[in-house]
Enzyme design. Structure first.
Site, PDB file in Angstrom:
ATOM      1  N   ASP A  39      -2.857 -18.190   2.320  1.00 16.39           N
ATOM      2  CA  ASP A  39      -4.041 -18.848   1.746  1.00 16.39           C
ATOM      3  C   ASP A  39      -4.572 -19.909   2.706  1.00 16.39           C
ATOM      4  O   ASP A  39      -5.783 -20.034   2.912  1.00 16.39           O
ATOM      5  CB  ASP A  39      -3.736 -19.444   0.354  1.00 16.39           C
ATOM      6  CG  ASP A  39      -2.340 -20.043   0.248  1.00 16.39           C
ATOM      7  OD1 ASP A  39      -1.537 -19.870   1.182  1.00 16.39           O
ATOM      8  OD2 ASP A  39      -2.048 -20.695  -0.763  1.00 16.39           O
ATOM      9  N   TYR A  42       0.823  -1.217   0.000  1.00 12.76           N
ATOM     10  CA  TYR A  42       0.000   0.000   0.000  1.00 12.76           C
ATOM     11  C   TYR A  42       0.859   1.270   0.000  1.00 12.76           C
ATOM     12  O   TYR A  42       0.366   2.361  -0.262  1.00 12.76           O
ATOM     13  CB  TYR A  42      -0.939   0.032   1.222  1.00 12.76           C
ATOM     14  CG  TYR A  42      -1.994  -1.055   1.234  1.00 12.76           C
ATOM     15  CD1 TYR A  42      -2.268  -1.808   0.101  1.00 12.76           C
ATOM     16  CD2 TYR A  42      -2.710  -1.327   2.381  1.00 12.76           C
ATOM     17  CE1 TYR A  42      -3.217  -2.814   0.119  1.00 12.76           C
ATOM     18  CE2 TYR A  42      -3.675  -2.338   2.405  1.00 12.76           C
ATOM     19  CZ  TYR A  42      -3.916  -3.069   1.271  1.00 12.76           C
ATOM     20  OH  TYR A  42      -4.867  -4.064   1.291  1.00 12.76           O
ATOM     21  N   ASP A  95      -5.038  -6.675   6.176  1.00 13.63           N
ATOM     22  CA  ASP A  95      -6.247  -5.954   5.766  1.00 13.63           C
ATOM     23  C   ASP A  95      -7.347  -6.963   5.430  1.00 13.63           C
ATOM     24  O   ASP A  95      -8.492  -6.865   5.880  1.00 13.63           O
ATOM     25  CB  ASP A  95      -5.885  -5.105   4.534  1.00 13.63           C
ATOM     26  CG  ASP A  95      -6.989  -4.147   4.136  1.00 13.63           C
ATOM     27  OD1 ASP A  95      -7.976  -4.037   4.890  1.00 13.63           O
ATOM     28  OD2 ASP A  95      -6.869  -3.514   3.070  1.00 13.63           O
ATOM     29  N   ASP A  97     -10.746  -8.413   8.085  1.00  7.89           N
ATOM     30  CA  ASP A  97     -12.156  -8.344   7.680  1.00  7.89           C
ATOM     31  C   ASP A  97     -12.809  -9.721   7.761  1.00  7.89           C
ATOM     32  O   ASP A  97     -13.945  -9.856   8.207  1.00  7.89           O
ATOM     33  CB  ASP A  97     -12.292  -7.791   6.252  1.00  7.89           C
ATOM     34  CG  ASP A  97     -12.508  -6.286   6.273  1.00  7.89           C
ATOM     35  OD1 ASP A  97     -12.150  -5.659   7.300  1.00  7.89           O
ATOM     36  OD2 ASP A  97     -13.029  -5.732   5.285  1.00  7.89           O
ATOM     37  N   LYS A 147       3.656 -15.518   2.705  1.00  9.30           N
ATOM     38  CA  LYS A 147       3.523 -16.275   1.455  1.00  9.30           C
ATOM     39  C   LYS A 147       4.939 -16.627   1.013  1.00  9.30           C
ATOM     40  O   LYS A 147       5.405 -16.245  -0.073  1.00  9.30           O
ATOM     41  CB  LYS A 147       2.770 -15.393   0.428  1.00  9.30           C
ATOM     42  CG  LYS A 147       2.377 -16.079  -0.849  1.00  9.30           C
ATOM     43  CD  LYS A 147       1.254 -17.088  -0.672  1.00  9.30           C
ATOM     44  CE  LYS A 147       0.990 -17.814  -1.988  1.00  9.30           C
ATOM     45  NZ  LYS A 147       0.133 -18.992  -1.833  1.00  9.30           N
TER      46      LYS A 147
END
Ligand code: NAD
Length: 372
Positions: free
Chosen positions: A229, A148, A253, A257, A197
């Protein structure tokens, strides 16, 4: 008597109502355990725009930085309709949030995902997955680095539109968030899942190396590396396995959620953001509910204050090292839920409302304070 200075941002919408209830509960804690909480109100968001023309003044930020911790309600008006909606992005209420996070150097975001057994009906997962106790874990997300904030560009190459984002992390950025996560794990169940990852990304390989280096300083903490994942899958398959999850900005992020969705109740979710500023042994942090300013119900005594009250409990635990006082707030919240107190948002349409004591914001705050 120990004394703590709290900068208070009531903000907009339901902010003033829910923060008032959190102060009420903190005062009950102060009275019982012999602490003094001193509050200094500062403006941020729409109310600051109305008074000063900007969502956060330098003076307000200076007060926040000089305090031991900041307690925030929420900022912003009705999306698409409020008087602040058409302002340039840097002058809108939400710009105050970005400015205070940056101005306080908050790089570590903590989002607990706790399913209160009394509210299990709201959880979209099966009974066989959530068991009797519900789950209780926290996601520690890096907040100021990664994709970001990395270099980006959109260009046309040989007539083809192309966009590029980059995900840089240096070892110091990783080390400070990983250390924070270990410290948090030490204050909880001493179990840390580091999410990356590493089978694909170089940043993740560096992340994994740093995790194993920092782990040497925390022999009591059990560490597990989980691919992102797989983590997304495990959160719905077996959320009870997690205590503390640490991850980089974008993975965090997305996973926060998902984690909040599995609890089902937005009015119950607290959050904290920490930096590396200490005043003595107090770590400066910003504590706020995960929800917004709910302008649709503002000023009607309808808002659920529990997320803000639980954020105040996090403040006691993480900024002030007052663990038993934080636990007293969590126990009081559990007790009022056991006693059947509910604001409207935590009674599901499918439930028999006559089983509960339906209360407003103020009465819910009174009930928690009375149980401290
Ligand atoms: P919201 O979280 O304010 O509201 C979403 C829905 O949840 C609404 O129906 C609301 O009534 C309900 N709700 C939220 N909190 C509740 C509570 N404590 N008790 C009972 N019901 C509750 O999200 P939104 O409507 O998308 O945004 C409203 C404003 O809040 C916008 O201006 C947005 O930018 C801002 N916002 C601020 C923050 C923050 O201050 N950190 C975070 C998110 C959104």
């Amino acid at each position: 008597m120990s004394s703590f200075n709290i900068a208070v941002i009531k903000g907009d919408g339901i902010g003033p109502e829910i923060v008032t209830e959190a102060e009420k509960v903190l005062n009950a804690v102060g009275k019982k355990y012999g602490h003094e909480f001193n509050y200094t109100d500062i403006l941020m968001g729409g109310c600051s725009i109305d008074k000063y023309g900007v969502p956060l003044t330098d003076e307000a930020l200076a007060i926040a930085n000089a305090s031991d911790a900041v307690l925030l309600g929420a900022v912003g008006g009705k999306v698409g309709e409020s008087k602040w909606y058409e302002l340039p992005a840097n002058l809108r209420p939400e710009a105050g949030l970005l400015a205070i996070r940056k101005g306080m150097g908050l790089f570590c975001n903590l989002r607990p995902a706790k399913l209160f057994p009394q509210l299990r009906q709201a959880c979209p997962l099966k009974e066989s997955i959530i068991g009797d106790k519900g789950f209780d874990f926290v996601v520690v997300r890096e907040l100021t680095g990664g994709v970001y904030f990395g270099p980006r560009k959109t260009e046309v190459v040989d007539g083809i539109r192309k966009a590029t984002d980059t995900m840089p992390y240096d070892e110091n950025e990783i080390k400070r968030i990983v250390k924070s996560a270990f410290e948090i794990a030490m204050k909880r169940g001493k179990k840390l899942a580091s999410v990356d990852k590493a089978n694909v990304l170089d940043t993740s390989r560096l992340w994994r190396q740093i995790v194993s280096e920092v782990a040497a300083d925390y022999p009591e903490v059990t560490v597990e590396n989980v691919l992102v994942d797989n983590c997304a899958m495990q959160l719905v398959k077996n959320p009870l396995q997690f205590d503390v999850i640490v991850t980089e900005n974008m993975f965090g992020d997305i996973l926060t959620d998902e984690a909040s969705e599995v609890t089902g109740s937005i009015g119950m979710l607290s959050s904290a953001s920490l930096g590396s500023t200490y005043h003595g042994d107090k770590q400066l942090g910003l504590y706020e509910p995960s929800h917004g300013s709910a302008p649709d119900i503002a000023g009607k005594n309808l808002a659920n204050p529990l997320a803000t009250i639980l954020s105040a409990a996090m403040m006691l635990k993480y900024s002030f090292n007052l663990e038993k006082e934080a636990q007293a707030i969590e126990d009081a919240v559990n007790k009022v839920l056991d006693d059947g107190y509910r604001t409207g948002d935590i009674i599901l349409a499918s439930e028999d409302a006559s089983k509960f004591k339906k209360v407003g914001t103020k009465e819910m705050g009174d009930a928690v304070a009375a149980n401290i």
